[in-house]
Design an enzyme around this catalytic site. Structure first.
Site, mmCIF file in Angstrom:
data_model
loop_
_atom_site.group_PDB
_atom_site.id
_atom_site.type_symbol
_atom_site.label_atom_id
_atom_site.label_comp_id
_atom_site.label_asym_id
_atom_site.label_seq_id
_atom_site.Cartn_x
_atom_site.Cartn_y
_atom_site.Cartn_z
ATOM 1 N N CYS A 1 -0.603 0.637 -1.991
ATOM 2 C CA CYS A 1 0.038 1.948 -1.796
ATOM 3 C C CYS A 1 0.211 2.762 -3.069
ATOM 4 O O CYS A 1 0.650 3.906 -3.002
ATOM 5 C CB CYS A 1 1.372 1.798 -1.072
ATOM 6 S SG CYS A 1 2.361 0.434 -1.567
ATOM 7 N N GLU B 1 -5.613 11.194 -4.892
ATOM 8 C CA GLU B 1 -5.736 10.394 -3.668
ATOM 9 C C GLU B 1 -5.922 11.292 -2.443
ATOM 10 O O GLU B 1 -6.765 11.020 -1.576
ATOM 11 C CB GLU B 1 -4.484 9.531 -3.472
ATOM 12 C CG GLU B 1 -4.550 8.644 -2.222
ATOM 13 C CD GLU B 1 -3.220 7.986 -1.896
ATOM 14 O OE1 GLU B 1 -2.181 8.656 -2.043
ATOM 15 O OE2 GLU B 1 -3.216 6.820 -1.498
ATOM 16 N N LYS C 1 -1.283 10.867 -6.843
ATOM 17 C CA LYS C 1 -1.350 11.216 -5.417
ATOM 18 C C LYS C 1 -2.172 12.475 -5.186
ATOM 19 O O LYS C 1 -2.727 12.682 -4.111
ATOM 20 C CB LYS C 1 0.063 11.421 -4.864
ATOM 21 C CG LYS C 1 0.896 10.159 -4.722
ATOM 22 C CD LYS C 1 0.492 9.371 -3.494
ATOM 23 C CE LYS C 1 1.359 8.135 -3.317
ATOM 24 N NZ LYS C 1 0.804 7.220 -2.317
ATOM 25 N N GLU D 1 0.463 -3.696 6.996
ATOM 26 C CA GLU D 1 0.218 -4.591 5.858
ATOM 27 C C GLU D 1 0.805 -5.974 6.108
ATOM 28 O O GLU D 1 0.195 -7.003 5.768
ATOM 29 C CB GLU D 1 0.810 -3.986 4.590
ATOM 30 C CG GLU D 1 0.218 -4.539 3.302
ATOM 31 C CD GLU D 1 0.595 -3.683 2.121
ATOM 32 O OE1 GLU D 1 -0.265 -2.927 1.632
ATOM 33 O OE2 GLU D 1 1.767 -3.736 1.682
ATOM 34 N N GLU E 1 -12.718 9.961 1.742
ATOM 35 C CA GLU E 1 -12.446 9.080 2.881
ATOM 36 C C GLU E 1 -11.091 9.385 3.537
ATOM 37 O O GLU E 1 -10.797 8.851 4.602
ATOM 38 C CB GLU E 1 -12.513 7.606 2.462
ATOM 39 C CG GLU E 1 -11.597 7.204 1.335
ATOM 40 C CD GLU E 1 -12.254 7.297 -0.033
ATOM 41 O OE1 GLU E 1 -13.046 8.235 -0.252
ATOM 42 O OE2 GLU E 1 -11.970 6.424 -0.884
ATOM 43 N N GLU F 1 -1.455 -7.692 8.393
ATOM 44 C CA GLU F 1 -2.683 -8.059 7.686
ATOM 45 C C GLU F 1 -2.453 -9.328 6.862
ATOM 46 O O GLU F 1 -3.306 -10.227 6.836
ATOM 47 C CB GLU F 1 -3.118 -6.906 6.772
ATOM 48 C CG GLU F 1 -4.468 -7.124 6.090
ATOM 49 C CD GLU F 1 -4.861 -5.982 5.169
ATOM 50 O OE1 GLU F 1 -4.113 -4.988 5.073
ATOM 51 O OE2 GLU F 1 -5.927 -6.089 4.535
ATOM 52 N N CYS G 1 7.771 3.714 -8.158
ATOM 53 C CA CYS G 1 7.740 5.171 -7.932
ATOM 54 C C CYS G 1 8.930 5.893 -8.550
ATOM 55 O O CYS G 1 8.834 7.074 -8.869
ATOM 56 C CB CYS G 1 7.677 5.457 -6.442
ATOM 57 S SG CYS G 1 6.213 4.768 -5.659
ATOM 58 N N SER H 1 -5.220 -4.999 0.113
ATOM 59 C CA SER H 1 -4.972 -4.668 1.520
ATOM 60 C C SER H 1 -5.819 -3.439 1.857
ATOM 61 O O SER H 1 -6.036 -2.571 1.013
ATOM 62 C CB SER H 1 -3.488 -4.345 1.712
ATOM 63 O OG SER H 1 -3.293 -3.640 2.921
#
Length: 584
Positions: free
Chosen positions: A300, A362, A359, A280, A367, A283, A504, A320
């Site tokens: 994230c 996710e 999560k 990241e 993908e 990037e 988190c 990102s």
């Protein structure tokens, strides 16, 4: 501010003007019963359990919504008060599924605790549970209206904190319910599965989807090599479930408990948090120096991803392309790791311990596959891990400390602070500054982006470039920054967004009663971990450097893109769960 002197149960107490009776009672260790009250939310006063007797008043008074005045005399334990509180509890119980043994909140339920306090084991009222169908068709949350006590805490979290506006009220009188509009299941709404509703629910009406049985089965399967990764924020919250002081760092005991549970290898998500920064950070540098969509926004937090994909899909180019640390770990666990160990990736079963309910969804996104298999096979929240440890009869507090395994066992302080709001930004700046300038930072601490303010900003000078950055936590705050981008008025180059308040450490899968005070203690603990580590910059992690030398090549290289990056896409209102591998 003016101070007020009152008496509660004949105990004199002095509190600032504007204090409620409930808060004043806490000062002298009197716990007035309540259900709808939550210290981080607005006053609702709808359960009426907190009624007290105020001298001179003909009616009982709700303690959560009544403010003290000079000379006030309050009685919290008279026969009239207790009879009223018991009557209210019996009415709630009559409209509540009392099959406690099957409830995930058994032993950790505020209604159950109140019934024990008032010695209520049954009610003489006829049970008339008026419930909507069970909503369990998404991968993250289960909503059971048969257990709902209509306290409205979940509505407050959904509407006022997250501003997602999925949960609301329906009908009136005995048919009154908490539900999405038109009583739709969550998967057909803009729900982001952040779990903040579950985190404030006093009972078991909204809970995480329990995946512990699936993990036990994998551990007991001799053909499976079961590995586990643990997110940074879990180690400062898990101790709550074992009555340790809030914010206690339990990293070593947590690793020891996981080994006792039977996992073959125990790894640290801090390692792939460092890897995230390498990708990241580079990037961001590429977008700054070669041109690219700015401001760049972190990717994230899966609750945040669900939010932008559903509500602000026209801004997806700002994200990102990095996968989250959980999924980067998952990708390596089904490629690099089995190649090193000489195993078939299909025999590696990867478990994540996360503070987050989103999560779970996710990990099942189509993908998120590597070598034809899911990168992460099961996601457990901090609460689920605590239940597994308790179920195994492990004396957590007495455990000797253990250490993570290699090759994913070394994490830096930069990886550790991912657990707190502002942590990803700070970690990225530590690396971006040194990679661009080739010079060491004068200070590693970017204190402007720390703490629980809703939106924080900072300006960093990197050589002659002025980099303006912002951090938001909670989706209501994220909206403010997104509207600036929509209008072309955003002054920032880089933005960190975390879906949950506090980041988190305040995730929807953390131990119940994660109030603001508790979050502050967890954040202190996260930065203590950072300060105590010998390595505090992701690009100095020797195992990360070895990973690039031996396997990935370079940040943003071909292999990195293949394994560690993805594409986020518009989903509209409805999720398409038919494409999920574990969909029923």
């Amino acid at each position: 501010m003016k101070n007020i002197k009152i008496k509660i149960d004949n105990i004199e107490v002095i509190v600032p003007e504007g204090t409620t009776i409930l808060e004043a009672a806490k000062k002298v260790n009197i716990n007035i019963p309540h259900l709808c009250y939550h210290p981080d939310q607005a006053i609702k006063a709808n359960c009426r359990l907190c009624v007290v007797d105020v001298s001179g008043s003909r009616k009982l008074t709700a303690a959560c919504s009544s403010f003290v005045y000079e000379g006030m005399e309050v009685h919290t334990n008279t026969k009239k008060v207790r009879d009223m509180q018991k009557g209210i509890l019996e009415l709630i119980l009559a409209n509540h599924d009392q099959d406690c043994l099957k409830c995930l909140r058994n032993g950790n339920c505020e209604l159950q605790a109140l019934c024990q306090r008032f010695n209520i084991s049954k009610t003489n009222l006829v049970d008339t549970v008026d419930a909507l169908p069970l909503d369990d068709t998404n991968p993250s949350l289960i909503r059971d209206s048969a257990k709902c006590v209509k306290c409205n805490r979940c509505v407050d979290a959904c509407q006022k904190v997250q501003e997602v506006h999925v949960l609301t009220h329906s009908h009136r009188s005995v048919h009154y319910n908490i539900t999405p509009a038109y009583e739709m299941p969550l998967e057909q709404t803009f729900c982001v599965f952040c779990g903040q509703c579950a985190a404030v629910c006093p009972v078991g009406a909204i809970v995480e989807k329990d995946d512990t049985a699936k993990v036990w089965d994998a551990i007991y399967d001799p053909k499976k090599h079961v590995i586990v990764q643990v997110a940074p924020a879990v180690r400062v919250a898990l101790g709550d479930a074992f009555n340790l002081p809030k914010g206690t760092i339990v990293t070593g005991k947590m690793v020891a408990a996981l080994r006792r549970l039977g996992f073959d290898k125990i790894f640290d998500t801090n390692f792939t948090a460092d890897l995230t920064i390498m990708e990241e950070g580079n990037e961001l540098i590429q977008r700054l120096t070669k041109g690219g969509t700015l401001p760049m926004i972190t990717s994230c937090s899966p609750g945040w991803i669900n939010f932008i994909e559903g509500r602000y899909d026209h801004l997806l180019a700002h994200l990102s392309s990095c996968k989250s640390p959980q999924q980067m770990f998952g990708a390596l666990s089904k490629s690099y790791y089995p190649e090193m160990a000489g195993m078939d990736p299909k025999n590696v079963y990867t478990v994540s311990i996360m503070p987050c309910t989103a999560k779970k969804y996710e990990a099942q996104r189509p993908e998120m596959m590597t070598n034809g298999v899911a990168e992460v096979d099961a996601v457990l929240t901090t609460r689920e891990l605590a239940r597994m440890i308790q179920s195994a009869g492990i004396d957590f507090v007495a455990l000797e400390e253990d250490q993570f395994d290699n090759p994913f066992g070394i994490g830096t302080g930069a990886g550790a602070i991912f657990g707190a709001t502002g942590g990803v930004m700070e970690a990225a700046l530590r690396t971006a500054y040194e990679v661009i300038t080739g010079k060491g930072l004068p200070s590693l601490n970017f204190t402007e982006v720390r703490g629980l303010s809703g939106i924080k900003e900072s300006i960093v000078l990197i050589d002659d470039m002025e980099l303006k950055v912002a951090v938001a936590h909670g989706l209501g705050n994220a909206k403010i920054l997104l509207k600036q981008i929509e209008k072309g008025e955003s002054p920032y180059a880089f933005i960190e967004i975390m879906a949950c308040p506090g980041g988190c450490i305040g995730g929807g899968g953390q131990p119940i009663k994660s109030t603001r005070d508790v979050k502050e203690k967890r954040i202190e603990a996260i930065y203590k971990i950072d300060e105590d580590l010998p390595l505090r910059k992701s690009h100095k992690n020797p195992d990360i450097l070895k990973l690039y030398d031996n396997y990935l090549g370079e940040p943003l290289g071909h292999k990195s893109h293949q394994l560690l990056h993805t594409h986020y896409h518009s989903r509209g209102m409805k999720y398409n769960f038919s494409e999920l591998p574990n969909h029923k």
